[in-house]
Design a protein around this motif. Structure first.
Motif, PDB file in Angstrom:
ATOM      1  N   VAL A 147      15.351 -13.609   0.232  1.00 53.56           N
ATOM      2  CA  VAL A 147      16.067 -13.889  -1.008  1.00 53.56           C
ATOM      3  C   VAL A 147      15.964 -12.755  -2.034  1.00 53.56           C
ATOM      4  CG1 VAL A 147      16.059 -15.376  -3.056  1.00 53.56           C
ATOM      5  CG2 VAL A 147      16.130 -16.389  -0.784  1.00 53.56           C
ATOM      6  N   PRO A 148      14.787 -12.180  -2.328  1.00 55.92           N
ATOM      7  CA  PRO A 148      14.758 -11.093  -3.315  1.00 55.92           C
ATOM      8  C   PRO A 148      15.650  -9.919  -2.924  1.00 55.92           C
ATOM      9  CG  PRO A 148      12.544 -11.892  -2.883  1.00 55.92           C
ATOM     10  CD  PRO A 148      13.425 -12.526  -1.861  1.00 55.92           C
ATOM     11  N   PHE A 149      15.573  -9.487  -1.666  1.00 55.86           N
ATOM     12  CA  PHE A 149      16.441  -8.409  -1.186  1.00 55.86           C
ATOM     13  C   PHE A 149      17.899  -8.818  -1.276  1.00 55.86           C
ATOM     14  CE2 PHE A 149      18.892  -6.827   2.432  1.00 55.86           C
ATOM     15  CZ  PHE A 149      18.837  -5.453   2.224  1.00 55.86           C
ATOM     16  N   ALA A 150      18.212 -10.057  -0.912  1.00 53.90           N
ATOM     17  CA  ALA A 150      19.597 -10.525  -0.911  1.00 53.90           C
ATOM     18  C   ALA A 150      20.174 -10.558  -2.315  1.00 53.90           C
ATOM     19  CB  ALA A 150      19.668 -11.916  -0.269  1.00 53.90           C
ATOM     20  N   VAL A 151      19.393 -10.989  -3.287  1.00 59.33           N
ATOM     21  CA  VAL A 151      19.886 -11.029  -4.671  1.00 59.33           C
ATOM     22  C   VAL A 151      20.230  -9.625  -5.152  1.00 59.33           C
ATOM     23  CG1 VAL A 151      19.258 -11.553  -7.049  1.00 59.33           C
ATOM     24  CG2 VAL A 151      18.667 -13.153  -5.240  1.00 59.33           C
ATOM     25  N   LEU A 152      19.400  -8.653  -4.818  1.00 55.25           N
ATOM     26  CA  LEU A 152      19.670  -7.275  -5.224  1.00 55.25           C
ATOM     27  C   LEU A 152      20.944  -6.750  -4.559  1.00 55.25           C
ATOM     28  CD1 LEU A 152      16.043  -5.814  -5.088  1.00 55.25           C
ATOM     29  CD2 LEU A 152      17.326  -6.565  -7.092  1.00 55.25           C
ATOM     30  N   ILE A 153      21.153  -7.073  -3.281  1.00 59.39           N
ATOM     31  CA  ILE A 153      22.364  -6.640  -2.583  1.00 59.39           C
ATOM     32  C   ILE A 153      23.605  -7.277  -3.213  1.00 59.39           C
ATOM     33  CG2 ILE A 153      23.648  -6.830  -0.412  1.00 59.39           C
ATOM     34  CD1 ILE A 153      21.629  -4.654  -0.310  1.00 59.39           C
ATOM     35  N   PHE A 154      23.547  -8.578  -3.448  1.00 58.77           N
ATOM     36  CA  PHE A 154      24.696  -9.267  -4.051  1.00 58.77           C
ATOM     37  C   PHE A 154      24.972  -8.747  -5.463  1.00 58.77           C
ATOM     38  CE2 PHE A 154      24.184 -12.842  -0.930  1.00 58.77           C
ATOM     39  CZ  PHE A 154      25.476 -12.782  -0.434  1.00 58.77           C
ATOM     40  N   THR A 155      23.917  -8.488  -6.226  1.00 51.11           N
ATOM     41  CA  THR A 155      24.110  -7.993  -7.586  1.00 51.11           C
ATOM     42  C   THR A 155      24.807  -6.640  -7.583  1.00 51.11           C
ATOM     43  OG1 THR A 155      22.117  -9.165  -8.344  1.00 51.11           O
ATOM     44  CG2 THR A 155      22.940  -7.385  -9.724  1.00 51.11           C
ATOM     45  N   ALA A 156      24.359  -5.737  -6.705  1.00 54.14           N
ATOM     46  CA  ALA A 156      24.977  -4.416  -6.625  1.00 54.14           C
ATOM     47  C   ALA A 156      26.430  -4.508  -6.172  1.00 54.14           C
ATOM     48  CB  ALA A 156      24.174  -3.531  -5.666  1.00 54.14           C
ATOM     49  N   PHE A 157      26.693  -5.362  -5.201  1.00 55.50           N
ATOM     50  CA  PHE A 157      28.054  -5.474  -4.678  1.00 55.50           C
ATOM     51  C   PHE A 157      28.982  -6.122  -5.693  1.00 55.50           C
ATOM     52  CE2 PHE A 157      31.597  -6.933  -2.216  1.00 55.50           C
ATOM     53  CZ  PHE A 157      31.731  -5.994  -1.205  1.00 55.50           C
ATOM     54  N   MET A 158      28.549  -7.221  -6.289  1.00 55.29           N
ATOM     55  CA  MET A 158      29.415  -7.954  -7.211  1.00 55.29           C
ATOM     56  C   MET A 158      29.631  -7.218  -8.520  1.00 55.29           C
ATOM     57  SD  MET A 158      28.056 -11.835  -6.489  1.00 55.29           S
ATOM     58  CE  MET A 158      28.269 -12.607  -4.882  1.00 55.29           C
ATOM     59  N   SER A 159      28.739  -6.289  -8.835  1.00 55.96           N
ATOM     60  CA  SER A 159      28.949  -5.481 -10.040  1.00 55.96           C
ATOM     61  C   SER A 159      30.194  -4.612  -9.923  1.00 55.96           C
ATOM     62  CB  SER A 159      27.726  -4.592 -10.304  1.00 55.96           C
ATOM     63  OG  SER A 159      26.586  -5.381 -10.585  1.00 55.96           O
ATOM     64  N   GLY A 160      30.594  -4.293  -8.690  1.00 55.86           N
ATOM     65  CA  GLY A 160      31.767  -3.465  -8.478  1.00 55.86           C
ATOM     66  C   GLY A 160      33.080  -4.216  -8.457  1.00 55.86           C
ATOM     67  N   ILE A 161      33.053  -5.543  -8.556  1.00 57.13           N
ATOM     68  CA  ILE A 161      34.291  -6.327  -8.581  1.00 57.13           C
ATOM     69  C   ILE A 161      34.946  -6.152  -9.949  1.00 57.13           C
ATOM     70  CG2 ILE A 161      35.256  -8.655  -8.484  1.00 57.13           C
ATOM     71  CD1 ILE A 161      33.048  -9.387  -6.531  1.00 57.13           C
ATOM     72  N   PRO A 162      36.229  -5.792 -10.004  1.00 61.54           N
ATOM     73  CA  PRO A 162      36.891  -5.552 -11.295  1.00 61.54           C
ATOM     74  C   PRO A 162      36.816  -6.761 -12.218  1.00 61.54           C
ATOM     75  CG  PRO A 162      38.265  -4.786  -9.485  1.00 61.54           C
ATOM     76  CD  PRO A 162      37.125  -5.541  -8.866  1.00 61.54           C
ATOM     77  N   GLY A 163      36.445  -6.507 -13.465  1.00 63.64           N
ATOM     78  CA  GLY A 163      36.364  -7.591 -14.431  1.00 63.64           C
ATOM     79  C   GLY A 163      37.717  -8.192 -14.752  1.00 63.64           C
ATOM     80  N   GLU A 164      38.799  -7.419 -14.522  1.00 62.09           N
ATOM     81  CA  GLU A 164      40.142  -7.934 -14.804  1.00 62.09           C
ATOM     82  C   GLU A 164      40.467  -9.156 -13.952  1.00 62.09           C
ATOM     83  OE1 GLU A 164      39.371  -4.888 -14.174  1.00 62.09           O
ATOM     84  OE2 GLU A 164      39.878  -3.733 -16.004  1.00 62.09           O
ATOM     85  N   LEU A 165      39.984  -9.144 -12.689  1.00 58.72           N
ATOM     86  CA  LEU A 165      40.228 -10.289 -11.819  1.00 58.72           C
ATOM     87  C   LEU A 165      39.549 -11.544 -12.356  1.00 58.72           C
ATOM     88  CD1 LEU A 165      39.811  -8.723  -8.247  1.00 58.72           C
ATOM     89  CD2 LEU A 165      41.935  -9.466  -9.344  1.00 58.72           C
ATOM     90  N   LEU A 166      38.327 -11.391 -12.811  1.00 58.35           N
ATOM     91  CA  LEU A 166      37.603 -12.535 -13.345  1.00 58.35           C
ATOM     92  C   LEU A 166      38.221 -13.025 -14.649  1.00 58.35           C
ATOM     93  CD1 LEU A 166      33.931 -11.353 -12.670  1.00 58.35           C
ATOM     94  CD2 LEU A 166      35.571 -12.424 -11.115  1.00 58.35           C
TER      95      LEU A 166
END
Length: 273
Positions: A147-166
């Protein structure tokens, strides 16, 4: 010409180093096909010229229950890890909760805790809850590694999703949960595959938690199966190596199939526009 020679030289060195690193794997496969009477042959055969499948028959007869238990534990760990870490990564990346930076530091620190320390802590807790020698208890314990490793991976990946879509989803009336489920999670496929792969590999190869929390129970993973088999049959090396080969196949196949998703998931967030 000099550049071409340098390239060939680097390739040759790379192949040599790869061969050295993979030789133990090849020798494991070689020994798994070697007959008992040829096991102490000097010099040993580099190829199983008079091979036997006796070791693999032993695997089918004695090790299948362990493999089945490991498969259940691995899949359970994947489901629990993704279910916990994906929303947490989304919250840290896009919702920016107060104290998010501190939580990120805590996640990094959690990965530095020795497994044996965590195993003893789980043992004390499970002793009170009656979860010792249970598959669900081992799934929860293995998830703490991922879980700790997974949270860091998801955080890094989801940070790159354009805010315009959200923002567009919010304008259309979607809440945070709907936005996460309908937009963020489908776009995070590479991260999901990466997290799932590492969670499965960690749980599949776990020995510390297994030997501490489920040793002696009705359902034990393949790591304990190999351990018990070595202790009881330390002369039947073809069967021992055949068990190791079979135990390695699921992880190897999954890694080969998922490698392109893993490369994208691990490098996500490394470069920002």
């Amino acid at each position: 010409m000099r550049s071409r020679k340098r390239t060939w030289g680097k390739t040759a060195i790379g192949l040599l180093l790869t061969g050295i690193m993979l030789f133990p794997v090849y020798w494991m496969v070689n020994v798994s096909f070697t007959r008992d009477q040829d096991m102490r042959k000097s010099p040993p055969d580099l190829f199983p010229l008079n091979g036997t499948l006796a070791g693999y028959r032993t695997v089918l007869d004695e090790q299948l229950p362990y493999l089945g238990t490991s498969l259940v534990i691995g899949l359970g760990t994947v489901v629990l890890t993704v279910a916990l870490s994906a929303p947490a990564g989304y919250a840290l990346a896009k919702l920016r909760p107060r104290g998010g930076g501190v939580l990120g530091f805590v996640l990094l620190a959690a990965q530095m805790i020795p497994g044996i320390i965590m195993a003893m802590g789980f043992y004390a807790i499970y002793l009170q809850l009656g979860l010792l020698q249970s598959v669900p208890g081992l799934i929860v314990a293995d998830s703490t590694l991922a879980v700790p490793f997974a949270v860091l991976i998801f955080t890094a990946f989801m940070s790159g999703i354009p805010g315009e879509l959200l923002q567009a989803a919010k304008t259309d009336g979607a809440g945070a949960l709907r936005t996460f489920w309908s937009i963020v999670l489908p776009m995070s496929r590479n991260a999901v595959v990466t997290v799932s792969l590492f969670a499965f590999l960690w749980s599949w190869s776990d020995f510390v938690f297994a030997s501490t929390l489920v040793n002696g129970g009705s359902y034990e993973p393949i790591t304990l199966g190999i351990y018990h088999y070595i202790g009881n049959n330390n002369q039947e090396w073809n069967a021992i190596m055949a068990t190791a080969v079979v135990a390695s196949l699921p992880a190897a196949v999954i890694l080969v199939l998922a490698q392109r998703y893993v490369a994208a998931g691990v490098t996500a967030g490394a470069v920002k526009d």
